[in-house]
Design an enzyme around this catalytic site. Structure first.
Site, PDB file in Angstrom:
ATOM      1  N   TYR A   1     -16.999   7.782  -4.246  1.00 58.39           N
ATOM      2  CA  TYR A   1     -16.481   7.431  -2.919  1.00 58.39           C
ATOM      3  C   TYR A   1     -14.989   7.105  -3.034  1.00 58.39           C
ATOM      4  O   TYR A   1     -14.279   7.740  -3.803  1.00 58.39           O
ATOM      5  CB  TYR A   1     -17.332   6.291  -2.326  1.00 58.39           C
ATOM      6  CG  TYR A   1     -17.136   6.198  -0.836  1.00 58.39           C
ATOM      7  CD1 TYR A   1     -17.368   7.304  -0.018  1.00 58.39           C
ATOM      8  CD2 TYR A   1     -16.663   5.038  -0.250  1.00 58.39           C
ATOM      9  CE1 TYR A   1     -17.133   7.254   1.339  1.00 58.39           C
ATOM     10  CE2 TYR A   1     -16.440   4.973   1.120  1.00 58.39           C
ATOM     11  CZ  TYR A   1     -16.673   6.095   1.907  1.00 58.39           C
ATOM     12  OH  TYR A   1     -16.426   6.036   3.253  1.00 58.39           O
TER      13      TYR A   1
ATOM     14  N   ARG B   1      -9.797  11.486  11.154  1.00 56.17           N
ATOM     15  CA  ARG B   1      -9.029  10.340  10.623  1.00 56.17           C
ATOM     16  C   ARG B   1      -9.627   9.939   9.284  1.00 56.17           C
ATOM     17  O   ARG B   1     -10.216   8.877   9.144  1.00 56.17           O
ATOM     18  CB  ARG B   1      -9.098   9.194  11.649  1.00 56.17           C
ATOM     19  CG  ARG B   1      -7.978   8.203  11.549  1.00 56.17           C
ATOM     20  CD  ARG B   1      -8.512   6.784  11.457  1.00 56.17           C
ATOM     21  NE  ARG B   1      -9.388   6.600  10.313  1.00 56.17           N
ATOM     22  CZ  ARG B   1     -10.017   5.472  10.025  1.00 56.17           C
ATOM     23  NH1 ARG B   1      -9.902   4.439  10.798  1.00 56.17           N
ATOM     24  NH2 ARG B   1     -10.798   5.367   8.957  1.00 56.17           N
TER      25      ARG B   1
ATOM     26  N   LYS C   1     -20.588   8.666   1.432  1.00 57.00           N
ATOM     27  CA  LYS C   1     -21.093   7.447   2.058  1.00 57.00           C
ATOM     28  C   LYS C   1     -22.623   7.376   1.954  1.00 57.00           C
ATOM     29  O   LYS C   1     -23.197   6.329   1.676  1.00 57.00           O
ATOM     30  CB  LYS C   1     -20.676   7.459   3.526  1.00 57.00           C
ATOM     31  CG  LYS C   1     -20.680   6.117   4.130  1.00 57.00           C
ATOM     32  CD  LYS C   1     -19.378   5.834   4.832  1.00 57.00           C
ATOM     33  CE  LYS C   1     -19.269   4.363   5.064  1.00 57.00           C
ATOM     34  NZ  LYS C   1     -18.066   3.963   5.744  1.00 57.00           N
TER      35      LYS C   1
ATOM     36  N   GLU D   1     -18.406   8.131  11.634  1.00 52.71           N
ATOM     37  CA  GLU D   1     -17.537   7.874  10.484  1.00 52.71           C
ATOM     38  C   GLU D   1     -16.194   8.577  10.619  1.00 52.71           C
ATOM     39  O   GLU D   1     -16.139   9.785  10.862  1.00 52.71           O
ATOM     40  CB  GLU D   1     -18.253   8.401   9.224  1.00 52.71           C
ATOM     41  CG  GLU D   1     -17.515   8.183   7.937  1.00 52.71           C
ATOM     42  CD  GLU D   1     -17.429   6.725   7.551  1.00 52.71           C
ATOM     43  OE1 GLU D   1     -18.319   5.940   7.920  1.00 52.71           O
ATOM     44  OE2 GLU D   1     -16.449   6.361   6.880  1.00 52.71           O
ATOM     45  N   ASP D   2     -15.126   7.824  10.452  1.00 54.66           N
ATOM     46  CA  ASP D   2     -13.773   8.389  10.403  1.00 54.66           C
ATOM     47  C   ASP D   2     -13.412   9.262  11.597  1.00 54.66           C
ATOM     48  O   ASP D   2     -12.797  10.324  11.451  1.00 54.66           O
ATOM     49  CB  ASP D   2     -13.547   9.140   9.076  1.00 54.66           C
ATOM     50  CG  ASP D   2     -13.270   8.159   7.931  1.00 54.66           C
ATOM     51  OD1 ASP D   2     -13.257   6.941   8.189  1.00 54.66           O
ATOM     52  OD2 ASP D   2     -13.062   8.603   6.795  1.00 54.66           O
TER      53      ASP D   2
ATOM     54  N   ASP E   1     -19.119   2.448  11.554  1.00 54.01           N
ATOM     55  CA  ASP E   1     -18.818   1.586  10.403  1.00 54.01           C
ATOM     56  C   ASP E   1     -17.352   1.152  10.375  1.00 54.01           C
ATOM     57  O   ASP E   1     -17.039   0.043   9.961  1.00 54.01           O
ATOM     58  CB  ASP E   1     -19.176   2.311   9.106  1.00 54.01           C
ATOM     59  CG  ASP E   1     -19.112   1.376   7.926  1.00 54.01           C
ATOM     60  OD1 ASP E   1     -19.708   0.288   8.001  1.00 54.01           O
ATOM     61  OD2 ASP E   1     -18.440   1.715   6.940  1.00 54.01           O
ATOM     62  N   ASP E   2     -16.461   2.032  10.821  1.00 56.44           N
ATOM     63  CA  ASP E   2     -15.036   1.670  10.801  1.00 56.44           C
ATOM     64  C   ASP E   2     -14.769   0.474  11.706  1.00 56.44           C
ATOM     65  O   ASP E   2     -13.908  -0.356  11.417  1.00 56.44           O
ATOM     66  CB  ASP E   2     -14.168   2.851  11.257  1.00 56.44           C
ATOM     67  CG  ASP E   2     -14.456   4.099  10.452  1.00 56.44           C
ATOM     68  OD1 ASP E   2     -14.416   4.013   9.210  1.00 56.44           O
ATOM     69  OD2 ASP E   2     -14.748   5.146  11.050  1.00 56.44           O
TER      70      ASP E   2
ATOM     71  N   ASN F   1      -4.467  -0.737   4.096  1.00 51.53           N
ATOM     72  CA  ASN F   1      -4.631   0.262   3.040  1.00 51.53           C
ATOM     73  C   ASN F   1      -3.624   1.382   3.245  1.00 51.53           C
ATOM     74  O   ASN F   1      -3.187   1.593   4.368  1.00 51.53           O
ATOM     75  CB  ASN F   1      -6.039   0.874   3.109  1.00 51.53           C
ATOM     76  CG  ASN F   1      -7.105  -0.115   2.745  1.00 51.53           C
ATOM     77  OD1 ASN F   1      -6.948  -0.901   1.842  1.00 51.53           O
ATOM     78  ND2 ASN F   1      -8.213  -0.076   3.481  1.00 51.53           N
TER      79      ASN F   1
HETATM   80  P1  NAI Z   1      -3.366   0.694  14.079  1.00 47.21           P
HETATM   81  O1  NAI Z   1      -2.251   1.649  13.884  1.00 47.21           O
HETATM   82  O2  NAI Z   1      -4.332   0.893  15.210  1.00 47.21           O
HETATM   83  O3  NAI Z   1      -2.751  -0.789  14.251  1.00 47.21           O
HETATM   84  C1  NAI Z   1      -1.624  -1.284  13.573  1.00 47.21           C
HETATM   85  C2  NAI Z   1      -1.140  -2.554  14.291  1.00 47.21           C
HETATM   86  O4  NAI Z   1      -0.085  -3.132  13.534  1.00 47.21           O
HETATM   87  C3  NAI Z   1      -0.592  -2.330  15.690  1.00 47.21           C
HETATM   88  O5  NAI Z   1      -1.034  -3.352  16.525  1.00 47.21           O
HETATM   89  C4  NAI Z   1       0.917  -2.457  15.503  1.00 47.21           C
HETATM   90  O6  NAI Z   1       1.593  -2.959  16.664  1.00 47.21           O
HETATM   91  C5  NAI Z   1       0.976  -3.470  14.389  1.00 47.21           C
HETATM   92  N1  NAI Z   1       2.272  -3.418  13.710  1.00 47.21           N
HETATM   93  C6  NAI Z   1       2.949  -2.333  13.280  1.00 47.21           C
HETATM   94  N2  NAI Z   1       4.132  -2.703  12.754  1.00 47.21           N
HETATM   95  C7  NAI Z   1       4.188  -4.049  12.850  1.00 47.21           C
HETATM   96  C8  NAI Z   1       5.173  -5.012  12.498  1.00 47.21           C
HETATM   97  N3  NAI Z   1       6.330  -4.661  11.921  1.00 47.21           N
HETATM   98  N4  NAI Z   1       4.917  -6.312  12.745  1.00 47.21           N
HETATM   99  C9  NAI Z   1       3.767  -6.673  13.319  1.00 47.21           C
HETATM  100  N5  NAI Z   1       2.804  -5.811  13.675  1.00 47.21           N
HETATM  101  C10 NAI Z   1       3.023  -4.502  13.456  1.00 47.21           C
HETATM  102  O7  NAI Z   1      -4.140   0.636  12.705  1.00 47.21           O
HETATM  103  P2  NAI Z   1      -5.642   0.141  12.377  1.00 47.21           P
HETATM  104  O8  NAI Z   1      -6.603   1.280  12.477  1.00 47.21           O
HETATM  105  O9  NAI Z   1      -5.932  -1.087  13.164  1.00 47.21           O
HETATM  106  O10 NAI Z   1      -5.511  -0.188  10.818  1.00 47.21           O
HETATM  107  C11 NAI Z   1      -4.552  -1.098  10.326  1.00 47.21           C
HETATM  108  C12 NAI Z   1      -4.628  -1.170   8.811  1.00 47.21           C
HETATM  109  O11 NAI Z   1      -5.832  -1.771   8.439  1.00 47.21           O
HETATM  110  C13 NAI Z   1      -4.582   0.171   8.071  1.00 47.21           C
HETATM  111  O12 NAI Z   1      -3.728   0.065   6.965  1.00 47.21           O
HETATM  112  C14 NAI Z   1      -5.986   0.372   7.609  1.00 47.21           C
HETATM  113  O13 NAI Z   1      -6.036   1.100   6.390  1.00 47.21           O
HETATM  114  C15 NAI Z   1      -6.435  -1.045   7.403  1.00 47.21           C
HETATM  115  N6  NAI Z   1      -7.889  -1.216   7.484  1.00 47.21           N
HETATM  116  C16 NAI Z   1      -8.516  -1.878   6.449  1.00 47.21           C
HETATM  117  C17 NAI Z   1      -9.883  -2.072   6.458  1.00 47.21           C
HETATM  118  C18 NAI Z   1     -10.548  -2.822   5.340  1.00 47.21           C
HETATM  119  O14 NAI Z   1      -9.897  -3.408   4.527  1.00 47.21           O
HETATM  120  N7  NAI Z   1     -11.855  -2.855   5.230  1.00 47.21           N
HETATM  121  C19 NAI Z   1     -10.712  -1.526   7.538  1.00 47.21           C
HETATM  122  C20 NAI Z   1      -9.964  -0.919   8.605  1.00 47.21           C
HETATM  123  C21 NAI Z   1      -8.594  -0.771   8.555  1.00 47.21           C
END
Ligand code: NAI
Length: 565
Positions: free
Chosen positions: A105, A158, A176, A248-249, A271-272, A421
């Site tokens: 994975y 995605r 998965k 998923e994704d 799951d996301d 991530n």
């Molecule tokens: P998204 O693009 O929908 O949201 C990003 C957010 O960050 C937006 O609200 C944006 O305004 C904000 N942002 C961007 N630049 C900024 C700054 N300079 N200052 C403050 N806020 C800022 O992305 P999503 O899907 O919500 O994912 C975010 C991150 O979380 C990704 O890196 C993803 O890989 C990670 N993630 C980790 C998970 C886990 O650890 N299990 C699960 C899901 C997501």
């Protein structure tokens, strides 16, 4: 507790003999077929004479695995093994789970998606292309095994942090589902990976004559939703209501609308959105216990207000209300900061989901505005009573030394989770967080970080990965014969997982359990999920709790060959 109930034998398929049996990964045992079986099943002469035990096969396969030069080659090797002999594949994985899960994975599966067309060997799962939408029912009927328990479906738009991979996204449902089997014990022949091929907007793939998917840009809008609906209606017709369909994704713009549309129609979850929220909830609850605090006593600050963050906040809100806070009190404890500063009701750039978490404008009106004229993260920390800082912003290094030290001045054991991530986007490095807080921070990350040395002790860092939740949820749904997935069931899963946090027993241990313990913990999490399903009336009542525990244990498939007959 009996957990190893073998159900995976050629005896289940007496009609399969000779090469047809050796070509069927669900029932093939390769060199482990006994002499008597070889004669009875038309295998004489088709196998080398030595009869091996499963242990011997595992040793040989492990050596072959180690001989491969890189992780993609190891991934290809394991996929071939999976397509040859599933019992051996899963025993090998089980014996080397920490080493092999990242190869089967994330992160290696990302490369497998990108290079899907180059490394494609044998069919697995169902490919449902848009141009053949009139044949969806027939395609579902062509599945390799009749009785299915869990299907994972993607449209490849995605994929991890890699964006649109089109039909290459198929590697994700395959990987998965391997974990559903490995940890949740869903029998492998009852798992069905599906890719909805609605085209791709990945220019490189479209230009590549060897790309194996539909060479067309993605269909959008009503054509897209109509196609997905045709698929879902066909699934409802073809399968019993106990089939779990996991999304998923999918791209953010589709993920929540699809979930909201279908979560009351069949047994389904995303799951996301929901798995992520449950595992982060678990980390927060475990961290709070270690910190000697109760959820709701301190403020929680999110950096980033995207779909991941609002999903997590929704579960934290529900958990605080379970703890006795009113909805208003709970909401007043959660702050969001995005690129334009703190979320408040006076802002006009917020989505409905974000508005729901906006603080009253008057509450924050007089707060400092030191970040480009906005109330930024440092300002919110200075004005609130924070205990938890969660990064889902994709902004590398956003948790600066000043920010972290300011937080650590406000609370003895701050929970700090840089969850973005991949590693290159993490809001902070684990070792910096430990150092800047003199070892007081309770840290969980999105990407893996090595243990941190601090004052002669080794601090293990939890990786907040959904694998801690979804296989156990699958087991709970299957054992309880649930018909719907509710958020309360996922929250119950998160709460139960938190009870198994190693940090509760050893303060230098990780907030979340290691992979090697997950099969056992999955039964406890499954119990919590199933009980909540029964309480909510979406699963039939079972007798006593003990009977339900036995039901879970016998549902958890384990890789072994049934005794020779
Ligand atoms: P998204 O693009 O929908 O949201 C990003 C957010 O960050 C937006 O609200 C944006 O305004 C904000 N942002 C961007 N630049 C900024 C700054 N300079 N200052 C403050 N806020 C800022 O992305 P999503 O899907 O919500 O994912 C975010 C991150 O979380 C990704 O890196 C993803 O890989 C990670 N993630 C980790 C998970 C886990 O650890 N299990 C699960 C899901 C997501």
């Amino acid at each position: 507790m009996p957990t190893d109930t073998p159900t995976h034998a050629s005896d289940d398929h007496p009609h399969l003999t000779g090469m047809a049996l050796l070509d069927e990964p669900a029932y093939n045992r390769g060199t482990a077929f006994t002499e008597a079986q070889r004669t009875a099943l038309g295998l004489d002469g088709l196998l080398p004479p030595m009869v091996e035990s499963l242990d011997q096969q595992v040793n040989r396969a492990y050596k072959a695995f180690r001989r491969k030069d890189d992780n993609l080659e190891r991934h290809i090797y394991l996929r071939q093994l999976q397509d040859t002999n599933e019992t051996l594949f899963y025993r090998l994985l089980l014996d080397h789970v920490e080493e092999m899960a990242p190869v089967v994975y994330t992160p290696t599966v990302g490369q497998a998606c990108e290079q899907f067309s180059e490394i494609y060997r044998r069919p697995r799962g169902l490919f449902i292309p848009y141009p053949q939408r009139d044949k969806i029912a027939q395609m579902l009927r062509n599945r390799p095994h009749r009785d299915m328990a869990v299907s994972v479906v993607t449209d490849g738009e995605r994929i991890l942090g890699l964006g649109d991979q089109g039909v290459g996204g198929m590697s994700i449902p395959i990987g998965k589902l391997s974990l559903y089997t490995l940890i949740g014990g869903i029998p492998p022949e009852k798992t069905l990976p599906i890719v909805l091929d609605v085209g791709t907007n990945n220019e490189e793939r479209l230009r590549d004559p060897e790309y194996l998917g539909w060479h067309h840009e993605r269909i959008e809008d009503s054509a897209y939703y109509d196609f997905v609906d045709q698929f879902v209606q066909a699934v409802k017709k073809e399968f019993p209501e106990t089939l779990l369909l996991q999304w998923e994704d999918f791209a953010t713009k589709h993920a929540r609308p699809l979930l909201e549309r279908y979560q009351d129609q069949l047994l389904t979850f995303n799951d996301d959105i929901q798995g992520t929220a449950a595992v982060v909830l678990s980390c927060v609850l475990a961290g709070m216990t270690v910190a000697g605090k109760k959820l709701g006593e301190q403020d929680i600050i999110f950096l980033g207000a995207g779909s991941a963050a609002t999903g997590v906040a929704g579960y934290l809100l529900a958990a605080m209300q379970d703890n006795g806070l009113s909805e208003k009190e709970a909401r007043s404890r959660i702050f969001f900061v995005d690129i334009n500063g703190v979320l408040h009701t006076g802002r006009t750039d917020l989505s409905d989901e974000q508005q729901a978490f906006a603080q009253p404008a008057e509450r924050v009106a007089s707060w400092p505005k030191t970040i480009r004229g906005h109330t930024g993260l440092a300002d919110v920390i200075s004005q609130s009573n924070p205990g938890v800082l969660i990064g889902l912003s994709t902004v590398a290094g956003a948790f600066t030394e000043d920010i972290v030290r300011a937080l650590a001045r406000k609370t003895e054991r701050p929970l700090i989770f840089p969850l973005s991530n991949p590693t290159s986007r993490a809001e902070a490095k684990a070792e910096d967080l430990v150092r800047w807080t003199d070892g007081r921070a309770l840290v969980a990350t999105g990407s893996p970080f090595a243990p941190v040395e601090h004052e002669g002790r080794k601090v293990t860092i939890a990786q907040c990965n959904n694998v801690l939740i979804f296989p156990a949820v699958g087991l709970g749904l299957r054992a309880s014969r649930a018909r719907r997935v509710t958020d309360a069931m996922l929250i119950a899963a998160g709460r139960e997982l938190a009870r198994h946090s190693p940090a509760l027993r050893d303060p230098t241990a990780a907030l979340l359990p290691p992979l090697g313990e997950l099969r056992d913990i999955a039964r406890e999490v499954a119990f919590a999920v199933g009980r909540e399903a029964q309480r909510a009336g979406v699963a039939p009542e079972v007798g006593s709790e003990d009977e339900f525990r036995v039901q879970i244990a016998v549902s958890q498939w384990a890789p072994s060959y049934p005794a020779a007959t």
